[in-house]
Motif scaffolding. Structure first.
Motif, PDB file in Angstrom:
ATOM      1  N   PHE A 104       0.939  -1.087   0.040  1.00  0.00           N
ATOM      2  CA  PHE A 104       0.084  -0.017   0.105  1.00  0.00           C
ATOM      3  C   PHE A 104       0.907   1.292   0.162  1.00  0.00           C
ATOM      4  CE2 PHE A 104      -3.074  -3.077   2.137  1.00  0.00           C
ATOM      5  CZ  PHE A 104      -3.890  -3.054   1.056  1.00  0.00           C
ATOM      6  N   SER A 105       0.152   2.317  -0.325  1.00  0.00           N
ATOM      7  CA  SER A 105       1.111   3.595  -0.485  1.00  0.00           C
ATOM      8  C   SER A 105       1.233   3.997   0.868  1.00  0.00           C
ATOM      9  CB  SER A 105       0.206   4.631  -1.299  1.00  0.00           C
ATOM     10  OG  SER A 105      -0.772   5.215  -0.643  1.00  0.00           O
TER      11      SER A 105
ATOM     12  N   SER B 104      -1.226   6.381   2.613  1.00  0.00           N
ATOM     13  CA  SER B 104      -2.573   5.824   3.005  1.00  0.00           C
ATOM     14  C   SER B 104      -2.117   4.834   4.304  1.00  0.00           C
ATOM     15  CB  SER B 104      -3.071   4.984   1.860  1.00  0.00           C
ATOM     16  OG  SER B 104      -2.353   3.685   1.546  1.00  0.00           O
TER      17      SER B 104
ATOM     18  N   ALA C 117      -2.049   7.392   7.111  1.00  0.00           N
ATOM     19  CA  ALA C 117      -3.175   7.617   7.744  1.00  0.00           C
ATOM     20  C   ALA C 117      -3.853   6.565   8.398  1.00  0.00           C
ATOM     21  CB  ALA C 117      -4.184   8.050   6.410  1.00  0.00           C
TER      22      ALA C 117
ATOM     23  N   ALA D 106     -10.062   5.269   7.105  1.00  0.00           N
ATOM     24  CA  ALA D 106      -8.656   5.187   6.741  1.00  0.00           C
ATOM     25  C   ALA D 106      -8.508   3.843   6.184  1.00  0.00           C
ATOM     26  CB  ALA D 106      -7.686   5.191   7.917  1.00  0.00           C
TER      27      ALA D 106
ATOM     28  N   GLY E  57      -9.653   3.974   2.825  1.00  0.00           N
ATOM     29  CA  GLY E  57      -8.950   4.784   1.849  1.00  0.00           C
ATOM     30  C   GLY E  57      -7.410   4.290   1.651  1.00  0.00           C
ATOM     31  N   LEU E  58      -7.292   3.042   2.014  1.00  0.00           N
ATOM     32  CA  LEU E  58      -5.959   2.538   1.517  1.00  0.00           C
ATOM     33  C   LEU E  58      -5.846   2.280   0.061  1.00  0.00           C
ATOM     34  CD1 LEU E  58      -5.705  -0.387   4.209  1.00  0.00           C
ATOM     35  CD2 LEU E  58      -4.229   1.496   4.137  1.00  0.00           C
ATOM     36  N   THR E  59      -4.652   2.707  -0.434  1.00  0.00           N
ATOM     37  CA  THR E  59      -4.670   2.536  -1.861  1.00  0.00           C
ATOM     38  C   THR E  59      -3.301   1.713  -2.026  1.00  0.00           C
ATOM     39  OG1 THR E  59      -3.293   4.690  -1.935  1.00  0.00           O
ATOM     40  CG2 THR E  59      -5.660   4.613  -2.423  1.00  0.00           C
TER      41      THR E  59
ATOM     42  N   PRO F 271      -7.362   2.138  -5.727  1.00  0.00           N
ATOM     43  CA  PRO F 271      -7.778   1.979  -4.420  1.00  0.00           C
ATOM     44  C   PRO F 271      -7.748   0.510  -4.089  1.00  0.00           C
ATOM     45  CG  PRO F 271      -9.161   3.173  -5.909  1.00  0.00           C
ATOM     46  CD  PRO F 271      -8.013   2.954  -6.799  1.00  0.00           C
TER      47      PRO F 271
END
Length: 86
Positions: free
Chosen positions: A21-22, A25, A28, A63, A66-68, A74
């Motif tokens: 994941f980024s 993200s 966050a 959060a 919103g994980l990407t 996404p």
């Protein structure tokens, strides 16, 4: 305060594999996860403090959803009303 949804969400969130994941993200997620753990551990919360628990649930849910992935795609993870993650 009723922490049942928060307990389920923190439990499932702790099992997520965040590899791939980024960084933004994941950062966050980690902040929201820490806030949720703090609300869960706070024994001083009464029924009058339900908004604190609900806010922790909402923040962690946002959060998680919103994980990407690192390429910005996404992850498509969603949270059920009972706090479980699918």
């Amino acid at each position: 305060a009723d922490k049942s949804v928060l307990e389920a969400l923190v439990s499932d969130a702790g099992k997520l594999d965040l590899n791939g994941f980024s960084k933004a993200s994941v950062d966050a997620f980690n902040a929201a996860y820490a806030d949720a753990q703090a609300a869960l551990a706070n024994e001083d919360l009464s029924e009058d403090d339900q908004a604190v628990v609900d806010g922790a649930v909402a923040g962690l849910q946002k959060a998680i959803e919103g994980l990407t992935y690192s390429d910005g795609t996404p992850a498509g993870i969603s949270v059920n009303g009972d706090g479980s993650i699918r």
